[in-house]
Design a protein around this motif. Sequence first.
Motif, PDB file in Angstrom:
ATOM      1  N   HIS A  55       0.847  -1.199   0.000  1.00  0.00           N
ATOM      2  CA  HIS A  55       0.000   0.000   0.000  1.00  0.00           C
ATOM      3  C   HIS A  55       0.876   1.240   0.000  1.00  0.00           C
ATOM      4  N   HIS A  56       0.260   2.412  -0.075  1.00  0.00           N
ATOM      5  CA  HIS A  56       0.987   3.621  -0.418  1.00  0.00           C
ATOM      6  C   HIS A  56       1.683   4.341   0.729  1.00  0.00           C
ATOM      7  N   HIS A  57       1.481   3.966   1.974  1.00  0.00           N
ATOM      8  CA  HIS A  57       2.041   4.735   3.083  1.00  0.00           C
ATOM      9  C   HIS A  57       3.564   4.862   2.969  1.00  0.00           C
ATOM     10  N   TYR A  58       4.074   6.014   3.424  1.00  0.00           N
ATOM     11  CA  TYR A  58       5.479   6.357   3.204  1.00  0.00           C
ATOM     12  C   TYR A  58       6.441   5.330   3.777  1.00  0.00           C
ATOM     13  N   ASP A  59       6.084   4.742   4.937  1.00  0.00           N
ATOM     14  CA  ASP A  59       7.004   3.807   5.571  1.00  0.00           C
ATOM     15  C   ASP A  59       7.040   2.456   4.859  1.00  0.00           C
ATOM     16  N   HIS A  60       6.304   2.361   3.769  1.00  0.00           N
ATOM     17  CA  HIS A  60       6.333   1.166   2.919  1.00  0.00           C
ATOM     18  C   HIS A  60       6.866   1.478   1.523  1.00  0.00           C
ATOM     19  N   THR A  61       7.025   2.744   1.202  1.00  0.00           N
ATOM     20  CA  THR A  61       7.342   3.118  -0.184  1.00  0.00           C
ATOM     21  C   THR A  61       8.498   4.104  -0.347  1.00  0.00           C
ATOM     22  N   ASP A  62       8.915   4.793   0.709  1.00  0.00           N
ATOM     23  CA  ASP A  62       9.870   5.893   0.535  1.00  0.00           C
ATOM     24  C   ASP A  62      11.238   5.450   0.020  1.00  0.00           C
ATOM     25  N   GLY A  63      11.570   4.179   0.169  1.00  0.00           N
ATOM     26  CA  GLY A  63      12.863   3.712  -0.326  1.00  0.00           C
ATOM     27  C   GLY A  63      12.858   3.309  -1.789  1.00  0.00           C
ATOM     28  N   VAL A  64      11.689   3.275  -2.402  1.00  0.00           N
ATOM     29  CA  VAL A  64      11.572   2.745  -3.761  1.00  0.00           C
ATOM     30  C   VAL A  64      12.388   3.553  -4.767  1.00  0.00           C
ATOM     31  N   ALA A  65      12.267   4.872  -4.747  1.00  0.00           N
ATOM     32  CA  ALA A  65      12.917   5.708  -5.764  1.00  0.00           C
ATOM     33  C   ALA A  65      14.426   5.495  -5.794  1.00  0.00           C
ATOM     34  N   GLN A  66      15.043   5.452  -4.629  1.00  0.00           N
ATOM     35  CA  GLN A  66      16.501   5.267  -4.583  1.00  0.00           C
ATOM     36  C   GLN A  66      16.888   3.865  -5.036  1.00  0.00           C
ATOM     37  N   LEU A  67      16.085   2.869  -4.685  1.00  0.00           N
ATOM     38  CA  LEU A  67      16.386   1.500  -5.112  1.00  0.00           C
ATOM     39  C   LEU A  67      16.271   1.367  -6.628  1.00  0.00           C
ATOM     40  N   VAL A  68      15.264   2.004  -7.196  1.00  0.00           N
ATOM     41  CA  VAL A  68      15.107   1.972  -8.655  1.00  0.00           C
ATOM     42  C   VAL A  68      16.248   2.735  -9.332  1.00  0.00           C
ATOM     43  N   LYS A  69      16.719   3.776  -8.689  1.00  0.00           N
ATOM     44  CA  LYS A  69      17.862   4.517  -9.235  1.00  0.00           C
ATOM     45  C   LYS A  69      19.099   3.627  -9.294  1.00  0.00           C
ATOM     46  N   GLN A  70      19.270   2.796  -8.276  1.00  0.00           N
ATOM     47  CA  GLN A  70      20.414   1.880  -8.230  1.00  0.00           C
ATOM     48  C   GLN A  70      20.218   0.683  -9.164  1.00  0.00           C
ATOM     49  N   TYR A  71      18.964   0.261  -9.321  1.00  0.00           N
ATOM     50  CA  TYR A  71      18.627  -0.901 -10.163  1.00  0.00           C
ATOM     51  C   TYR A  71      17.516  -0.480 -11.126  1.00  0.00           C
ATOM     52  N   PRO A  72      17.852   0.234 -12.182  1.00  0.00           N
ATOM     53  CA  PRO A  72      16.838   0.910 -13.012  1.00  0.00           C
ATOM     54  C   PRO A  72      15.912   0.002 -13.802  1.00  0.00           C
ATOM     55  N   ASN A  73      16.237  -1.256 -13.956  1.00  0.00           N
ATOM     56  CA  ASN A  73      15.401  -2.129 -14.780  1.00  0.00           C
ATOM     57  C   ASN A  73      14.434  -2.996 -13.983  1.00  0.00           C
ATOM     58  N   ILE A  74      14.391  -2.832 -12.672  1.00  0.00           N
ATOM     59  CA  ILE A  74      13.552  -3.726 -11.873  1.00  0.00           C
ATOM     60  C   ILE A  74      12.085  -3.304 -11.927  1.00  0.00           C
ATOM     61  N   ALA A  75      11.211  -4.286 -11.718  1.00  0.00           N
ATOM     62  CA  ALA A  75       9.778  -4.031 -11.652  1.00  0.00           C
ATOM     63  C   ALA A  75       9.380  -3.687 -10.224  1.00  0.00           C
ATOM     64  N   VAL A  76       8.434  -2.775 -10.110  1.00  0.00           N
ATOM     65  CA  VAL A  76       7.851  -2.430  -8.814  1.00  0.00           C
ATOM     66  C   VAL A  76       6.374  -2.809  -8.882  1.00  0.00           C
ATOM     67  N   TYR A  77       6.029  -3.890  -8.192  1.00  0.00           N
ATOM     68  CA  TYR A  77       4.652  -4.363  -8.176  1.00  0.00           C
ATOM     69  C   TYR A  77       3.880  -3.659  -7.059  1.00  0.00           C
ATOM     70  N   GLY A  78       2.613  -3.381  -7.305  1.00  0.00           N
ATOM     71  CA  GLY A  78       1.787  -2.760  -6.278  1.00  0.00           C
ATOM     72  C   GLY A  78       0.349  -2.642  -6.736  1.00  0.00           C
ATOM     73  N   PRO A  79      -0.530  -2.172  -5.861  1.00  0.00           N
ATOM     74  CA  PRO A  79      -1.960  -2.107  -6.178  1.00  0.00           C
ATOM     75  C   PRO A  79      -2.257  -1.131  -7.305  1.00  0.00           C
ATOM     76  N   SER A  80      -3.176  -1.532  -8.190  1.00  0.00           N
ATOM     77  CA  SER A  80      -3.496  -0.715  -9.366  1.00  0.00           C
ATOM     78  C   SER A  80      -4.178   0.596  -8.993  1.00  0.00           C
ATOM     79  N   ASN A  81      -4.841   0.635  -7.842  1.00  0.00           N
ATOM     80  CA  ASN A  81      -5.565   1.840  -7.431  1.00  0.00           C
ATOM     81  C   ASN A  81      -4.780   2.681  -6.424  1.00  0.00           C
ATOM     82  N   SER A  82      -3.464   2.487  -6.389  1.00  0.00           N
ATOM     83  CA  SER A  82      -2.658   3.164  -5.373  1.00  0.00           C
ATOM     84  C   SER A  82      -2.316   4.592  -5.786  1.00  0.00           C
TER      85      SER A  82
END
Length: 257
Positions: A55-82
């Motif tokens: 779900h969208h709360h910050y303590d579950h998602t705030d690290g995503v951007a930096q991780l994707v920056k380090q690993y740019p080709n990875i998929a980020v799965y999550g709810p379609s209505n998020s």
Amino acid sequence: MVQVKAIKAFSDNYIWCLTTEQNNQAWVVDPGQSAPVLEHLAQHNLTLGGILITHHHYDHTDGVAQLVKQYPNIAVYGPSNSPFEGITTPLNEGDTISVLSIPFEIIATPGHTLDHICYINDELAFTGDTLFSGGCGRLFEGSPEQMWHSFNKLRALPSDCKVYCTHEYTQANLAFAKAVEPRNPELLAYSEQVDRLRKDDEISLPSTIGQELKINPFMRSNLPNITESLPKEYCLVTKNNEPWENFASLRKFKDNF
């Protein structure tokens, strides 16, 4: 065989890291912070294969951007209505994904938030902030009736299915559970077990569905007398006495506990 390890984040979050012995790839669930994940990956010589978001709360998602920056080709799965905009692969109830060749079914579990999903199979359940050991997430967006419906999906899982939630709330939840069911022998024994673990700063998770059905008052909202120990001002009394109404009473009591 998939291995699940906890990466500690913030004061009481767990970012779950899934690996297998067959390769050096890791997947993480709800990375609220990137630094602990990157440190864990480096320490164990792992590369990041993908991210699962409940779900969208910050303590579950705030690290995503930096991780994707380090690993740019990875998929980020999550709810379609998020409302979280970092999801690359949106998911809906009934979808199936493969993580390290392990299939997971997606179930929608609105209540804590309206976009909450869980990743489940017969052996593992990543429940985010829906189901905690001994408790459940606060209802920020959904209704008690929605949350009980969500819980019923989890209650249907095999009893030995392991429950991986995102917070170390177990001791506090069990203190509440004992106020609800002060004479529940399984609950009292489990509480002692958890106290011993936490005294040594050991993790109290995972739990199991079978364990939660024995000790978690929210999972036991179908029992007619589950609210008998609650102060009367918290009890939603109706002629029907539906399980979701018991759930609502328990959640109201917990919010003020």
